[in-house]
Design a protein around this motif. Structure first.
Motif, PDB file in Angstrom:
ATOM      1  N   ASN A 564       0.828  -1.211   0.000  1.00  0.00           N
ATOM      2  CA  ASN A 564       0.000   0.000   0.000  1.00  0.00           C
ATOM      3  C   ASN A 564       0.861   1.260   0.000  1.00  0.00           C
ATOM      4  O   ASN A 564       0.582   2.229  -0.723  1.00  0.00           O
ATOM      5  CB  ASN A 564      -0.920  -0.007   1.226  1.00  0.00           C
ATOM      6  CG  ASN A 564      -2.011  -1.056   1.118  1.00  0.00           C
ATOM      7  OD1 ASN A 564      -2.366  -1.479   0.021  1.00  0.00           O
ATOM      8  ND2 ASN A 564      -2.535  -1.495   2.255  1.00  0.00           N
ATOM      9  N   GLU A 565       1.924   1.235   0.797  1.00  0.00           N
ATOM     10  CA  GLU A 565       2.815   2.397   0.848  1.00  0.00           C
ATOM     11  C   GLU A 565       3.566   2.572  -0.471  1.00  0.00           C
ATOM     12  O   GLU A 565       3.813   3.701  -0.918  1.00  0.00           O
ATOM     13  CB  GLU A 565       3.797   2.254   2.009  1.00  0.00           C
ATOM     14  CG  GLU A 565       4.641   3.506   2.223  1.00  0.00           C
ATOM     15  CD  GLU A 565       5.601   3.394   3.392  1.00  0.00           C
ATOM     16  OE1 GLU A 565       6.589   4.152   3.420  1.00  0.00           O
ATOM     17  OE2 GLU A 565       5.362   2.534   4.267  1.00  0.00           O
ATOM     18  N   GLN A 568       1.611   4.459  -2.864  1.00  0.00           N
ATOM     19  CA  GLN A 568       1.365   5.830  -2.437  1.00  0.00           C
ATOM     20  C   GLN A 568       2.614   6.700  -2.465  1.00  0.00           C
ATOM     21  O   GLN A 568       2.529   7.911  -2.654  1.00  0.00           O
ATOM     22  CB  GLN A 568       0.803   5.830  -1.008  1.00  0.00           C
ATOM     23  CG  GLN A 568      -0.580   5.238  -0.888  1.00  0.00           C
ATOM     24  CD  GLN A 568      -1.003   5.066   0.560  1.00  0.00           C
ATOM     25  OE1 GLN A 568      -0.308   5.492   1.474  1.00  0.00           O
ATOM     26  NE2 GLN A 568      -2.150   4.423   0.771  1.00  0.00           N
ATOM     27  N   ASN A 569       3.806   6.050  -2.314  1.00  0.00           N
ATOM     28  CA  ASN A 569       4.982   6.880  -2.051  1.00  0.00           C
ATOM     29  C   ASN A 569       6.241   6.460  -2.798  1.00  0.00           C
ATOM     30  O   ASN A 569       7.329   6.928  -2.477  1.00  0.00           O
ATOM     31  CB  ASN A 569       5.261   6.874  -0.538  1.00  0.00           C
ATOM     32  CG  ASN A 569       6.067   8.081  -0.103  1.00  0.00           C
ATOM     33  OD1 ASN A 569       6.043   9.116  -0.754  1.00  0.00           O
ATOM     34  ND2 ASN A 569       6.807   7.943   0.982  1.00  0.00           N
TER      35      ASN A 569
END
Length: 667
Positions: A564-565, A568-569
């Motif tokens: 998930n990270e 996002q990043n």
């Protein structure tokens, strides 16, 4: 959940393959010219398949992400290739190779496939000798053999410590001949990013030109995936930096089942981790265990002195050394299978007897072998009263002739001279026994999509014996796939060229483009390697050499969090339509972040220990792997459901008609 059809032919084990070949449909030479086959990957499995199919008359389109097939990771295989030739007269046979492979895989492989592998192994050697592969020879000029782990015969053919490289050059020369004739169209620096399915059949791929960034459509009547293993999901492994799971994972998401993904091999003889700066690990060939003895200090205080530099390993007398493999497994000694040797090293290091600064290393010592060979040479040369230094020099020359390039490699990496002080080794991720599920024909659950070599699951069960990877890759490419794919392609002699302008090709290309744009547009603050390293640490700590219920549940949650990270990043620099290694890497790590979760799910589902899969809840009183044949004698084949967190499980029951299931013992 369904039970999978492996399409194993009827009949006795020793007749299955011969009878099968006699009955399959053929494609005549004139018709082969109008049939296209795509081969993804040009290592030993893909290179041999490309060469063999083109030699038969098919039009082959071969793809590799390297700048040349000669750079495939197959060149890293050092120790040798197995074959049941029985040149040593030590009792080897096709059945013994079959049995050793089944037992070495802890009774989790398919009988029919393994017997076929053993059956064609002898042909591989003849093929490679005819290609000019410079196998080692004995004094009389015959091909030499040496032993490998998990067996009690000498059946491993070798070319010093460069066997994989020499075999790959043989396959590459066969490919080059067909490239020159126009029968193979070679696409270097291309990466497959999706499979195209038309009317339920694999009819092509979407590939990205890694030099220009262009996304291309390529069609064929069948697609062969020979893209290697997925060990780099652990970040640190013995695999080449470019080795990845993308081709296999993309066909999995199109309908191919991923089988036994938790079956990963930890190799016992790798150069230990030296710091956070490393991006890969280096394998020291298992062939070294023929002559090297593995040990740690017998007493804790000696281990502590060695770790702090107050004592050298050569200062320890024999009685103060623990040759733990020889102690625990007297019949096989240092030549136990890789999973057994790896767990034994971990156990000694966990108990506090490790010999490097991190406490995660054991010794591989050649002092005894050097002196033994030296005395033998002194007798051969009729030297009277040779000094110890004379014997040492003679023995060192023998060891150098057998393993010189491996010793040189170790010295260059560690700055330690292994002739004078023992090598330091520790287990590391090496090979993946799991892979795409295939039937007896090497076809996946997708019609017309075949998978060969390390990319499939078929031959090694829960642990691969040393020198069997090269054997499987060449067996699949030279002697199995050319027969089985013809039976399928017999239906396509009037199909004609597959159009790349169909809606299926357009849709697949758009999906690939959309995924790449998604990665580029995130514009986060963390590098791709940042996420890959985090994933690797979770995998090694909780899905590595030892697994338990709590750790696997934690791993699944942590991998989901990392994924998930990531979306996002992550920061991917550069553009799509240009040379962009960061984009390549990001695409591959995105697949690893999904595969890693499936590996943990599979390991959690298999509540037994077998081979390279060691569940701490399932072990004998002596700490050995404890199988549960009543509940887990099956292949776990996972189907993509549209949600990577909820795969569907299919089972192929493993039926043993020719051998008896027993608890493995190498004592």
């Amino acid at each position: 959940m369904s039970v999978l059809d492996s399409k194993i032919p009827a009949g006795s084990l020793d007749r299955k393959w011969s009878d099968y070949k006699n009955k399959i449909r053929l494609v005549n030479p004139a018709n082969k010219r109008s049939i296209d086959v795509i081969v993804v990957g040009t290592g030993l499995a893909g290179g041999s398949a490309s060469a063999a199919l083109a030699e038969l008359g098919y039009s082959v389109k071969a793809f590799c992400f390297q700048d040349s097939p000669r750079r495939a990771h197959s060149i890293a295989a050092q120790g040798g290739i197995n074959a049941a030739k029985n040149y040593q007269g030590d009792g080897d046979s096709t059945f013994r190779l079959f049995y050793d492979t089944i037992k070495g895989g802890d009774y989790r492989s398919r009988e029919a496939n393994v017997y076929r592998l053993a059956e064609v192994s002898a042909n591989i050697i003849d093929q490679c000798v005819a290609q000019g592969v410079p196998f080692a020879r004995d004094y009389g000029g015959l091909l030499d053999n040496r032993s490998f782990g998990g067996v009690q015969v000498s059946r491993t053919f070798y070319a010093k410590g460069q066997t994989g490289q020499q075999l790959l050059l043989g396959a590459y020369s066969a490919m080059s001949r067909q490239i020159g004739k126009g029968k193979i169209k070679m696409h270097t620096r291309h990466e497959m990013l999706d499979l195209v399915i038309v009317d339920g059949k694999a009819r092509g791929i979407i590939a990205r030109n890694l030099v220009t960034g262009e996304i291309e459509r390529h069609s064929a009547h069948a697609v062969v995936i020979a893209s290697g293993g997925y060990g780099n999901v652990f970040f640190l492994s013995t695999n080449a930096m470019g080795s990845n799971v993308t081709a296999a994972w993309r066909i999995h998401k199109k309908g191919a089942h991923f089988a036994n993904p938790c079956f990963t091999q930890i190799h016992p003889t790798c150069i230990p981790v030296s710091g956070d700066h490393q991006s890969k690990l280096t394998l020291m060939s298992e062939s070294l265990r023929n002559d090297g003895r593995i040990w740690v200090p017998k007493h804790m205080e000696d281990a502590e002195k060695i770790r702090t530099g107050k004592m050298k390993p050569t200062d320890l007398t024999e009685e103060n050394r623990d040759y733990y493999l020889e102690r625990r497994y007297p019949s096989f000694g240092n030549l136990v299978p890789r999973d057994v040797a790896s767990r034994a090293a971990k156990e000694r290091c966990d108990a506090g007897f490790g010999v490097n600064a991190t406490g995660e290393a054991v010794y591989l010592d050649f002092a005894s072998a050097i002196m033994r060979y030296g005395k033998e040479q002194a007798n051969i040369q009729h030297l009277e009263n040779p000094t110890e230094s004379d014997i040492y020099k003679l023995g060192r020359d023998v060891v150098e002739a057998k393993y010189g390039n491996l010793f040189q490699m170790y010295y260059k990496i560690t700055d330690d001279n292994p002739y004078e002080t023992p090598m330091k080794i520790y287990p590391a991720v090496h090979y993946t026994m799991g892979g795409i599920w295939v039937d007896y024909n090497l076809m996946s659950a997708i019609q017309g999509c075949y998978v060969t070599g390390e990319a499939n699951f078929s031959d090694h069960g829960a642990n691969r014996l040393g020198a069997s990877a090269l054997m499987q890759g060449l067996a699949d490419g030279y002697f199995v796939l050319p027969y089985t794919i013809g039976d399928y392609l017999a239906d396509d002699i009037r199909t004609g060229t597959i159009s790349i302008d169909s809606p299926e090709f357009i849709e697949a290309e758009n999906q690939v483009r959309s995924q790449l744009e998604k990665l580029l547009n995130i514009q986060g603050t963390k590098s791709v390697d940042y996420f890959h390293k985090r994933l690797g640490k979770v995998m090694w700590d909780k899905v590595g050499m030892a697994r338990n219920t709590q750790g696997l549940n934690e791993a699944i949650a942590e991998i989901q969090e990392i994924r998930n990270e990531f979306y996002q990043n992550v920061r991917v620099t550069g553009k799509m339509n240009e040379f962009n290694p960061e984009l390549e890497k990001a695409s591959r790590v995105a697949d690893f972040l999904e595969l890693g979760e499936l590996m943990a799910i599979d390991a959690l589902n298999r509540a037994e220990s077998c081979g390279g899969h060691f569940r701490e809840e399932s072990q004998t009183e002596e700490g050995e792997a404890l199988r549960d044949d009543d509940n887990y004698a099956y292949v776990a084949a996972w189907e993509y459901s549209g949600d990577v967190t909820k795969p569907n499980l299919h089972k192929e029951d493993l039926v043993y008609e020719n051998i008896k299931l027993v608890q493995r013992s190498y004592k």
